[in-house]
Write an enzyme that holds these catalytic residues in place. Structure first.
Site, PDB file in Angstrom:
ATOM      1  N   CYS B  49       5.047  -4.453  -2.928  1.00  0.00           N
ATOM      2  CA  CYS B  49       4.697  -4.405  -1.507  1.00  0.00           C
ATOM      3  C   CYS B  49       5.308  -5.585  -0.740  1.00  0.00           C
ATOM      4  O   CYS B  49       5.418  -5.528   0.482  1.00  0.00           O
ATOM      5  CB  CYS B  49       3.189  -4.358  -1.325  1.00  0.00           C
ATOM      6  SG  CYS B  49       2.339  -5.647  -2.194  1.00  0.00           S
ATOM      7  N   SER B 108       6.156 -16.009  -4.232  1.00  0.00           N
ATOM      8  CA  SER B 108       5.142 -15.034  -3.806  1.00  0.00           C
ATOM      9  C   SER B 108       4.434 -15.490  -2.541  1.00  0.00           C
ATOM     10  O   SER B 108       4.446 -16.676  -2.206  1.00  0.00           O
ATOM     11  CB  SER B 108       4.099 -14.859  -4.908  1.00  0.00           C
ATOM     12  OG  SER B 108       4.696 -14.343  -6.051  1.00  0.00           O
ATOM     13  N   GLN B 119       4.810  -7.052 -12.612  1.00  0.00           N
ATOM     14  CA  GLN B 119       5.673  -6.126 -11.866  1.00  0.00           C
ATOM     15  C   GLN B 119       7.134  -6.283 -12.284  1.00  0.00           C
ATOM     16  O   GLN B 119       7.863  -5.293 -12.403  1.00  0.00           O
ATOM     17  CB  GLN B 119       5.511  -6.376 -10.359  1.00  0.00           C
ATOM     18  CG  GLN B 119       4.153  -5.902  -9.839  1.00  0.00           C
ATOM     19  CD  GLN B 119       3.858  -6.412  -8.447  1.00  0.00           C
ATOM     20  OE1 GLN B 119       4.309  -7.480  -8.052  1.00  0.00           O
ATOM     21  NE2 GLN B 119       3.068  -5.653  -7.698  1.00  0.00           N
ATOM     22  N   GLY B 188     -25.147  -2.545   2.986  1.00  0.00           N
ATOM     23  CA  GLY B 188     -23.987  -2.080   3.753  1.00  0.00           C
ATOM     24  C   GLY B 188     -22.960  -1.451   2.836  1.00  0.00           C
ATOM     25  O   GLY B 188     -23.114  -1.437   1.599  1.00  0.00           O
ATOM     26  N   ALA B 189     -21.915  -0.953   3.467  1.00  0.00           N
ATOM     27  CA  ALA B 189     -20.879  -0.271   2.671  1.00  0.00           C
ATOM     28  C   ALA B 189     -19.502  -0.634   3.189  1.00  0.00           C
ATOM     29  O   ALA B 189     -18.594   0.184   3.227  1.00  0.00           O
ATOM     30  CB  ALA B 189     -21.103   1.231   2.748  1.00  0.00           C
ATOM     31  N   GLY B 190     -19.372  -1.896   3.588  1.00  0.00           N
ATOM     32  CA  GLY B 190     -18.097  -2.337   4.171  1.00  0.00           C
ATOM     33  C   GLY B 190     -16.970  -2.334   3.148  1.00  0.00           C
ATOM     34  O   GLY B 190     -17.205  -2.527   1.953  1.00  0.00           O
TER      35      GLY B 190
END
Lengths: 289, 420
Positions: B49, B108, B119, B188-190
């Site tokens: 990426c 990096s 990688q 929560g479900a962040g």
């Protein structure tokens, strides 16, 4: 009396007294030998914490091990009776050094010696301040001439090891709690066991020390009832009783969950200070209440 | 032998362009085969990426960038002008150094991160499986792994954690020793909490409780981590049971005020990881005794401190990379020179033997064994003295020549009629 003497020297009495190999070499081992080794080990532990040098940690372990060997040989050659502060303190220090080496090997990445070794050095220093016990022929007190004296002293000694371990765990607990309170970055500075582990160590030390202290107290009561020298109002007796009461209170509150771990740690430190007071109060006399 | 590294990275190329130049697994396979069959390169493609890079080697001269940039653009259906400004190219020593720096995570975005080494290894193994690597890239990538390992073990470049989730678990581990008897509560479900929850679940706690204003979301998160969904109105009740709390709601106000928290009966130590922004817990509940509260700022501080510590190790790591890159290039150059010296020595030796044999036949019977030995020794000495200068010159040039063209080597081949 001979049986009692053998009991007093405890783990060092497995060979016949008159058959000590290399007696000359043994006699050359002095307190300085192991104090110097422990001091070097402490310095190397500090260097390891500061610079993260693996060689420093290995050096500290080797130095600590060398000190332990010298310490063991010293106790073996002198065979000092446990009822005297000098030998009592040296024996407690010996147990703590074993704990240091075991802990340092088991928890390789943690800072362990920096807390244990100063206590070891302090105990040995205190022993030197108290001075060596008189010659065996000069022991005149009742405690040294009966089985109850050594039983009493040995039980209190083992309880004291528990108090010392509890003290160390408490100091480390407070230090770690301070790190977390100030939100110090994990993995930096002195590497410690988790709060939970330190609390557990303290709890176990107290649980082990209390029954030993209680049994030692019972032996002390028997001893006291037959003694013409020591009275019930003797400061040694009173300080030991206070120590026992403090432990009983800590345990009760602990079981009842009234106390937070931090408060238990503070009380354990007080217990350790009481133990020291008890020792100072019985200066130049056989230990115990 | 020419060695080339060509590509773009987060340093000089925006993510929009990197996305267009990135290779999928299938594309990388096709591109490698084309580079090998059409252009005759040994090739490895590293596509992550943060970077897209081609590592190439071949015995003839490599054009520096131009043709290969066109290849890159053509392959992805982009115009050359779109690609060219973003592409950098390194040759020989620079290419080796670049790969070693990349593998050792010195190039990096998060210095010292461990993912890049894997990688690079994967990229090489793909090329190896396709049979498009050769003697140079095989040795180069093997060495890159060794250098990365050396940098990791000999410096502190990879010490500590830089992700928020790892830092959160590090804090929890400073409080708790074992997790088999602990209850984790997720509020929560962040998205932010997903990775942290994954790390916490990996510690195998006794129970994971999940609560959310939306029951559906609570059930979804609980199903994902093997936890149990709890109704939102039971928050105080489960807060009393929890040892570790992970809060990631998007609530605009604190959910748990100090007053509310103090009313909750609790007898054990609690570690709270409040990674919500705005914060879900009143910061005053952190008492450093029974409640330890760490919010996103605390966790970011850990990350910054770790990166700062890692930066202290950059210089020694760069020294290792530089020394290894120099050594690698010299080793490769020696491999090129070695066979030439060998052939040159053998060729002269054959000629010397031929001349000495003819001489002995001509003087047959007139020479004692001692004379023969003396003559043989003299010719050997002459041969050694004759070779000494050229061999030394070749070795000297090898030591300073890191570029592809080794003019003296070519001259020697021509002068002594040595085969390629």
């Amino acid at each position: 009396m001979e049986a009692g003497y053998l009991f007093l020297v405890g783990p060092f009495a497995y060979t016949k007294l008159g058959k000590r190999a290399n007696a000359d070499t043994m006699d050359r081992i002095t307190i300085f030998c192991f104090v110097a080794s422990y001091t070097l080990a402490l310095m190397l532990e500090l260097l390891h914490s500061w610079r993260g040098l693996i060689a420093a940690r290995i050096g500290a372990l080797l130095s600590g091990l060398a000190g332990l060997v010298a310490h063991t040989l010293f106790l073996y050659s002198k065979q000092p009776p446990l009822i005297w502060q000098f030998s009592w303190l040296l024996f407690v220090a010996w147990v703590l050094v074993v704990a240091y080496l075991t802990g340092a090997i088991h928890y390789r990445r943690l800072t362990w010696g920096i807390f244990v070794l100063p206590l070891v050095l302090a105990l040995v220093g205190l022993a030197v301040l108290f001075g060596q016990p008189p010659e065996r022929g000069l022991w005149t007190t009742y405690e040294t001439h009966t089985l109850w004296g050594p039983v009493h002293a040995t039980l209190l000694l083992l309880a004291s090891v528990g108090v010392c371990v509890g003290f160390l765990a408490s100091i480390m607990y407070l230090f770690q709690a301070h790190r977390l309170r100030t939100k110090a970055t994990p993995g930096t500075g002195l590497r410690m066991l988790s709060l939970e582990k330190l609390e557990e160590m303290n709890r176990r030390a107290i649980w082990a020390a209390f029954p030993l202290l209680s049994a030692g107290m019972i032996a002390g009561v028997v001893l006291l009832s037959r003694s013409e020298v020591v009275s019930w109002t003797d400061p040694r007796v009173l300080s030991t009783v206070v120590l026992w009461l403090l432990f009983a209170v800590v345990l009760f509150l602990r079981i009842a969950s009234f106390l937070r771990a931090r408060q238990v740690a503070m009380l354990t430190i007080v217990a350790f200070l009481l133990l020291l007071c008890s020792l100072v109060l019985s200066h130049n006399q056989p230990t115990g209440g | 032998m020419e060695l080339l590294a060509l590509g773009c990275s987060y340093r000089n190329t925006a993510v929009e362009v990197r996305e267009q130049l990135a290779f999928t697994d299938e594309q990388a396979g096709r591109a490698l085969e084309r580079l090998a069959s059409e252009l005759g390169y040994e090739a490895v493609i590293l596509s992550t990426c943060n970077r897209v890079e081609l590592y190439l080697a071949r015995s003839g001269p490599c054009p520096l960038g131009g043709d290969l940039t066109r290849f890159l653009a053509d392959f992805h259906g982009l115009s050359l002008d779109r690609v060219r400004p973003h592409v950098y190219a390194y040759r020989q020593l620079d290419a080796v150094r670049h790969l070693f720096r990349v593998s050792a995570s010195l190039d990096s975005m998060l210095i010292g991160e461990g993912q890049i080494a894997g990688q690079v290894k994967k990229a090489y193994e793909k090329a190896l499986a396709l049979g498009v690597t050769g003697p140079v890239l095989n040795v180069l990538f093997m060495q890159a792994r060794k250098v990365a390992r050396r940098v990791r073990t000999e410096t502190g470049i990879s010490q500590g954690h830089v992700s928020v989730s790892s830092a959160a678990v590090d804090y929890v581990r400073e409080v708790f020793d074992h997790f088999s008897d602990k209850t984790v509560l997720v509020i929560g479900a962040g998205k932010m909490g997903e990775l942290t929850l994954k790390h916490l679940a990996a510690q195998r706690p006794a129970r994971i409780l999940v609560t959310n204003r939306s029951p559906d979301k609570a059930y979804a998160v609980a199903a994902g981590c093997g936890g149990e969904a709890v109704a939102w109105d039971r928050l105080d009740e489960v807060l009393a049971q929890a040892h570790i709390v992970l809060s990631t709601t998007g609530a605009p106000e604190p959910i748990v005020t100090r007053e509310r928290y103090l009313k909750i009966p609790r007898r054990h130590t609690v570690a709270i990881l409040d990674i919500a922004v705005p914060r879900d817990f009143d910061p005053r509940i952190h008492d450093g005794d029974q409640t330890f509260l760490f919010n996103i700022d605390d966790l970011m501080k850990v990350r910054e401190a770790t990166l700062a510590r890692r930066r202290d190790h950059i210089a020694p790591a760069e020294s290792i990379v530089e020394a290894e890159a120099q050594k690698f290039v010299k080793d490769i150059a020696r491999r090129r020179v070695g066979p030439v010296i060998d052939r040159l020595t053998k060729s002269l030796e054959e000629k010397r033997r031929e001349i000495v044999t003819k001489l002995f036949l001509r003087l047959n019977g007139k020479l004692s064994d001692g004379d023969k030995q003396y003559i043989e020794g003299a010719f050997s000495l002459l041969q050694n003295q004759f070779l000494h200068g050229p061999i030394r010159a070749l070795n000297d040039e090898t030591a300073v020549t890191t570029g592809a063209r080794h003019t003296l080597l070519e001259a020697m081949r021509k002068l002594f009629h040595l085969p390629e």
